[in-house]
Design an enzyme around this catalytic site. Structure first.
Site, PDB file in Angstrom:
ATOM      1  N   SER A   1      27.188  36.713  95.794  1.00  0.00           N
ATOM      2  CA  SER A   1      26.692  36.937  94.439  1.00  0.00           C
ATOM      3  C   SER A   1      25.368  36.210  94.228  1.00  0.00           C
ATOM      4  CB  SER A   1      27.706  36.418  93.421  1.00  0.00           C
ATOM      5  OG  SER A   1      27.777  34.985  93.505  1.00  0.00           O
ATOM      6  N   MET A   2      24.809  36.366  93.055  1.00  0.00           N
ATOM      7  CA  MET A   2      23.619  35.594  92.699  1.00  0.00           C
ATOM      8  C   MET A   2      23.997  34.117  92.600  1.00  0.00           C
ATOM      9  SD  MET A   2      21.465  37.910  90.004  1.00  0.00           S
ATOM     10  CE  MET A   2      20.074  36.781  90.155  1.00  0.00           C
TER      11      MET A   2
ATOM     12  N   SER B   1      24.465  32.035  94.941  1.00  0.00           N
ATOM     13  CA  SER B   1      25.428  31.609  95.960  1.00  0.00           C
ATOM     14  C   SER B   1      24.774  30.928  97.157  1.00  0.00           C
ATOM     15  CB  SER B   1      26.254  32.812  96.439  1.00  0.00           C
ATOM     16  OG  SER B   1      25.415  33.788  97.035  1.00  0.00           O
TER      17      SER B   1
ATOM     18  N   THR C   1      19.667  33.190  99.960  1.00  0.00           N
ATOM     19  CA  THR C   1      18.284  33.026 100.402  1.00  0.00           C
ATOM     20  C   THR C   1      18.065  31.657 101.030  1.00  0.00           C
ATOM     21  OG1 THR C   1      17.494  34.563  98.706  1.00  0.00           O
ATOM     22  CG2 THR C   1      15.866  33.059  99.654  1.00  0.00           C
TER      23      THR C   1
ATOM     24  N   GLU D   1      16.724  40.030 100.123  1.00  0.00           N
ATOM     25  CA  GLU D   1      17.002  41.020  99.071  1.00  0.00           C
ATOM     26  C   GLU D   1      17.151  42.427  99.655  1.00  0.00           C
ATOM     27  OE1 GLU D   1      17.789  39.967  96.319  1.00  0.00           O
ATOM     28  OE2 GLU D   1      16.713  38.113  95.869  1.00  0.00           O
TER      29      GLU D   1
ATOM     30  N   GLN E   1      19.423  44.523  99.502  1.00  0.00           N
ATOM     31  CA  GLN E   1      20.044  45.544  98.646  1.00  0.00           C
ATOM     32  C   GLN E   1      19.008  46.408  97.935  1.00  0.00           C
ATOM     33  OE1 GLN E   1      20.058  42.299  97.868  1.00  0.00           O
ATOM     34  NE2 GLN E   1      19.126  42.157  95.835  1.00  0.00           N
TER      35      GLN E   1
ATOM     36  N   VAL F   1      18.526  48.042  88.980  1.00  0.00           N
ATOM     37  CA  VAL F   1      17.652  46.967  89.455  1.00  0.00           C
ATOM     38  C   VAL F   1      17.043  46.257  88.257  1.00  0.00           C
ATOM     39  CG1 VAL F   1      15.586  46.389  90.777  1.00  0.00           C
ATOM     40  CG2 VAL F   1      17.126  48.199  91.579  1.00  0.00           C
TER      41      VAL F   1
ATOM     42  N   TYR G   1      21.533  36.552  84.312  1.00  0.00           N
ATOM     43  CA  TYR G   1      22.739  36.659  85.134  1.00  0.00           C
ATOM     44  C   TYR G   1      23.540  35.370  85.130  1.00  0.00           C
ATOM     45  CZ  TYR G   1      20.754  40.944  87.070  1.00  0.00           C
ATOM     46  OH  TYR G   1      20.237  42.209  87.228  1.00  0.00           O
TER      47      TYR G   1
END
Length: 207
Positions: free
Chosen positions: A22-23, A25, A28, A94, A96, A170, A178
């Site tokens: 998830s964001m 997490s 990166t 990124e 996705q 997006v 978020y």
């Protein structure tokens, strides 16, 4: 437990590593860690990211905690093949946001003997598999799933709950847009607007 390999020039084929979650997490951050280790080992490294991601810097991959590494923004996956010359390791952030062609691009690179390290969201804000990520995870030799911490329960978070009202698939954003949530917290959050609307409709009917 994932064990990082090193480039083996006697082996014809490379491999694919996917870092997903998830964001917030640490996807990166983990991507950058692996790529910097490769650079320290004097391996030839190239990093790519989708051109639409300009949140922190146009030419750098930057984690939420400000760890960064130089990268090349590209508009589509085909550009990666054109630019990936004379390298040992390729990083892609990124993933996705890329087109479905990213899957064949990564496999072609791995078949040429290149180590491909990819980071991306495995699910969108609706809790559905995100873009090419399922196919990348299926074809990768190594998949590392990382988790954030749920801001409401303190449990492991796997969902990226969108606080903004936009329904666009997006939507680049940070903590204002978020929030990382656990399964239970996420479903409570998405059901709340529905319950509020039902209650509102009941009140209008009573009137």
């Amino acid at each position: 437990m994932f064990l990082e390999n090193t480039v083996n020039h006697t082996e014809q084929f490379g491999w694919i590593e996917v870092i997903c979650g998830s964001m917030f997490s640490g996807k990166t951050e983990e991507l950058i860690r692996r790529l910097k280790r490769a650079e320290f080992a004097k391996q030839r490294v190239e990093i790519f990211k989708p051109a639409i991601d300009t949140r922190y810097h146009a030419y750098e991959v930057v984690s939420h905690n400000a760890t960064k590494i130089r990268s090349t923004p590209v508009p589509c996956s085909a550009n990666i093949l054109l630019l990936a010359n004379n390298v040992d390791v390729i990083g892609i952030d990124e993933a996705q946001f890329f087109d479905d062609g990213i899957v064949s691009v990564c496999n072609e690179l791995a078949n040429k003997g290149i180590r491909v390290v990819i980071a991306g969201l495995d699910m969108d804000f609706k809790g559905n598999p995100f873009g090419p990520m399922p196919a990348l995870m299926a074809t990768a030799e190594y998949v590392t799933k990382v988790h954030a911490v749920c801001t409401r329960t303190g449990n492991l978070a796997h969902y990226s709950y969108r606080k903004a009202t936009s329904d666009a698939l997006v939507l680049l954003g940070e903590t204002q847009e978020y929030e990382p949530l656990s399964r239970g917290a996420y479903y409570k959050a998405v059901q709340k607007p529905v319950q509020e609307q039902l209650k509102k409709n009941e009140n209008l009917t009573d009137e």
